[in-house]
Design an enzyme around this catalytic site. Structure first.
Site, PDB file in Angstrom:
ATOM      1  CG  HIS A  95       6.344  19.168  13.753  1.00 41.54           C
ATOM      2  ND1 HIS A  95       5.043  19.959  13.340  1.00 41.54           N
ATOM      3  CD2 HIS A  95       6.079  17.976  14.799  1.00 41.54           C
ATOM      4  CE1 HIS A  95       4.097  19.176  14.042  1.00 41.54           C
ATOM      5  NE2 HIS A  95       4.699  18.104  15.015  1.00 41.54           N
ATOM      6  CD  GLU A  96       8.760  16.424  16.962  1.00 41.24           C
ATOM      7  OE1 GLU A  96       8.097  16.760  18.056  1.00 41.24           O
ATOM      8  OE2 GLU A  96       8.108  15.768  16.058  1.00 41.24           O
ATOM      9  CG  HIS A  99       5.214  19.653  19.539  1.00 33.50           C
ATOM     10  ND1 HIS A  99       3.933  20.094  19.526  1.00 33.50           N
ATOM     11  CD2 HIS A  99       5.470  18.719  18.801  1.00 33.50           C
ATOM     12  CE1 HIS A  99       3.214  19.237  18.494  1.00 33.50           C
ATOM     13  NE2 HIS A  99       4.230  18.469  18.184  1.00 33.50           N
TER      14      HIS A  99
END
Length: 226
Positions: A95-96, A99
Site C-alpha cells: 500500500h505504501e 503512494h
C-alpha cells in the site's frame, strides 16, 4: 435527535472503525503469505519492478505507523510489517508503495494534498482556538475565520480519501499480478486494505460533522444579529 446522530458520528463511529481495523490487522498478521516474503522484501521487490530504485525501505517504531515520506523518498514500515511474512505485513507495505508510485507519476490528488499541508496544519491547530475565542467574545466574524481555517483542514482530509483508495487499489493489483499473494489470499489482503481505508472515511465524516456544526452556529448568530 440531531445531537444523538452527531454524538454517534464523532464518538462511536471512529471507535468502532479503530476496533475493526485492529481486529482485522491482528487476524491477518497471523496468516502467513504463500510467497514467504517479508513486508520489507515485498516492498523492495515492487519498488524495483516500478523503477523506484531510489526509494529506500526503512523500519520505523510503533504499530501501524507505516507511511511513505515523499521528501526523503522512503517507505517506512513498522517492525511487525518490516519483518513479518503475513498477508497483513505485505498488504501494508505494498500500500505504501502505491503512494510512492503516485509520487512518481504525479498523481493529481496526491499533489493537491501536498500543496494543502501548510494551510491544513494551520487550520487544524488554530481553528478551534479562533472559534472558541469567537464564542467567548460573541464575535461572529471570529467564528467565521475559525470556520474557514477548519474548512482547509477538512478539505485536506477529503482529498486524502482518493489518495488512500487509489494506493490500496494499486497495491491489490500489484500483489496479485506479481504473484506476491495468490488468488485465495486476495480476500484477506482486501480486508486489511479496506479496514485501513475506513479509518480515513471515519475521520473525514467526523471532520465534516464538526464543520457543519460550527457553520450552523455561525448562521444562528447572524440570524440573532438581524
Amino acid at each position: 435527535m440531531g445531537y444523538i446522530i452527531y454524538f454517534i458520528l464523532i464518538m462511536i463511529v471512529p471507535i468502532l472503525v479503530q476496533v475493526y481495523l485492529k481486529k482485522t490487522y491482528a487476524k491477518f498478521l497471523k496468516v502467513p503469505a504463500s510467497s514467504g516474503l517479508t513486508g520489507a522484501e515485498a516492498t523492495r521487490k515492487v519498488l524495483d519492478e516500478n523503477g523506484l530504485y531510489n526509494v529506500a525501505v526503512e523500519e520505523v517504531r510503533g504499530t501501524l505507523s507505516d507511511h511513505y515520506d515523499p521528501r526523503s523518498k522512503t517507505v517506512r514500515l513498522s517492525s511487525d510489517n518490516y519483518y513479518g511474512t503475513s498477508i497483513a505485513s505485505i498488504s501494508v507495505g505494498i500500500h505504501e508503495v502505491g503512494h510512492a508510485v503516485q509520487d512518481k507519476v504525479n498523481y493529481g490528488p496526491l499533489r493537491l494534498r501536498h500543496s494543502l499541508v501548510p494551510v491544513a496544519n494551520i487550520g487544524s491547530n488554530m481553528s478551534f482556538i479562533v472559534i472558541l475565542a469567537g464564542m467567548l467574545l460573541a464575535s461572529a466574524n471570529l467564528i467565521l475565520l475559525g470556520i474557514v481555517l477548519m474548512a482547509a483542514a477538512v478539505l485536506f482530509q477529503i482529498v486524502t480519501l482518493p489518495v488512500e483508495f487509489n494506493a490500496s487499489s494499486r497495491a491489490l493489483k500489484v500483489m496479485v499480478g506479481s504473484g506476491i499473494i495468490r488468488n485465495n489470499e486476495e480476500s484477506g489482503a482486501r480486508k486489511v486494505l479496506n479496514a485501513a481505508a475506513l479509518t480515513y472515511v471515519a475521520g473525514t465524516l467526523v471532520a465534516v460533522a464538526e464543520l457543519l456544526r460550527f457553520v450552523l452556529m455561525f448562521i444562528g448568530m447572524r440570524n440573532e444579529e438581524d
